[in-house]
Design a protein around this motif. Structure first.
Motif, short mmCIF file in Angstrom:
data_model
loop_
_atom_site.label_atom_id
_atom_site.label_comp_id
_atom_site.label_asym_id
_atom_site.label_seq_id
_atom_site.Cartn_x
_atom_site.Cartn_y
_atom_site.Cartn_z
N UNK A 124 18.15 -35.28 5.80
CA UNK A 124 17.90 -34.00 6.48
C UNK A 124 16.51 -33.99 7.12
N UNK A 125 15.50 -34.49 6.40
CA UNK A 125 14.12 -34.44 6.88
C UNK A 125 13.88 -35.41 8.04
N UNK A 133 11.17 -26.43 4.25
CA UNK A 133 11.35 -24.99 4.03
C UNK A 133 12.77 -24.55 4.38
N UNK A 134 13.34 -25.10 5.45
CA UNK A 134 14.73 -24.76 5.79
C UNK A 134 15.71 -25.45 4.86
N UNK A 135 15.36 -26.64 4.38
CA UNK A 135 16.22 -27.33 3.42
C UNK A 135 16.31 -26.53 2.12
N UNK A 136 15.23 -25.84 1.76
CA UNK A 136 15.23 -25.01 0.55
C UNK A 136 16.37 -24.01 0.61
N UNK A 137 16.57 -23.39 1.76
CA UNK A 137 17.66 -22.42 1.93
C UNK A 137 19.02 -23.10 1.76
N UNK A 138 19.18 -24.30 2.33
CA UNK A 138 20.43 -25.05 2.21
C UNK A 138 20.74 -25.34 0.75
N UNK A 145 18.07 -24.55 -7.16
CA UNK A 145 16.78 -23.92 -6.84
C UNK A 145 15.67 -24.97 -6.76
N UNK A 146 15.39 -25.45 -5.57
CA UNK A 146 14.39 -26.49 -5.37
C UNK A 146 13.39 -26.02 -4.32
N UNK A 147 12.12 -26.26 -4.56
CA UNK A 147 11.09 -25.83 -3.63
C UNK A 147 10.78 -26.94 -2.63
N UNK A 148 10.15 -26.57 -1.53
CA UNK A 148 9.75 -27.58 -0.55
C UNK A 148 8.72 -28.53 -1.15
#
Length: 165
Positions: A124-125, A133-138, A145-148
């Motif tokens: 993804x990156x 930050x957008x991957x966090x939403x995915x 629940x994973x942070x950037x």
């Protein structure tokens, strides 16, 4: 004589977000549970002391990690089989001869992230240019629940561990 001016900046205080009270165990338990059992081989079930076949007496959970099946998360529970030799028991001391199957080491010890999750984060990156930050939403939509910051640390550790030297 030249005078040196001292510059000072005032840092305004800010509030930090509190860490979630939800524990790792709680959200791992909410995922589909898939067990992977590593069994003892016939050679490992043969007692080193007397040569007799040992009896499987149970299994032991080694670790849990989140496994990614595209667009589907499950919690993989890695267990090992344990066996005891019925012929080598010492009735006086209660000592048994036990053996346990070997398991592959996790990508990151003491982390719930598996190689499939890190591979997807990397794709993804760097493949799709999706910021962390957008991957966090995915990942939150999938139930992880994973942070950037956690993703960035995983990518750096994977690069250091598996990168070309």
């Amino acid at each position: 004589n030249s005078t040196v001016e001292k510059l000072t900046t005032t840092v305004t205080s800010h509030q930090r977000k509190c860490k979630s009270k939800e524990s790792r165990k709680e959200w791992l338990d909410c995922l589909e549970q898939v067990e992977e059992l590593h069994q003892l081989s016939k050679q490992e079930l043969t007692c080193d002391q007397c040569g007799q076949m040992m009896t499987v007496i149970g299994k032991h959970e080694q670790y849990r990690e989140v496994k990614l099946v595209p667009a589907h998360l499950c919690c993989k529970i890695v267990c090992t089989e344990t066996a005891r030799c019925e012929h080598c028991q010492d009735p006086e001391t209660g000592n048994d001869v036990l053996v346990q199957a070997k398991t592959p080491q996790p990508l990151f010890p003491h982390s719930y992230l598996s190689s499939s999750v890190i591979a997807e984060v990397l794709f993804e990156k760097f493949g799709l240019a999706v910021p962390f930050t957008r991957q966090t939403q995915y990942w939150e939509r999938l139930g992880l629940p994973i942070t950037s910051k956690h993703m960035a640390r995983g990518v750096i550790e994977a690069g250091e561990r598996f990168g070309q030297k």
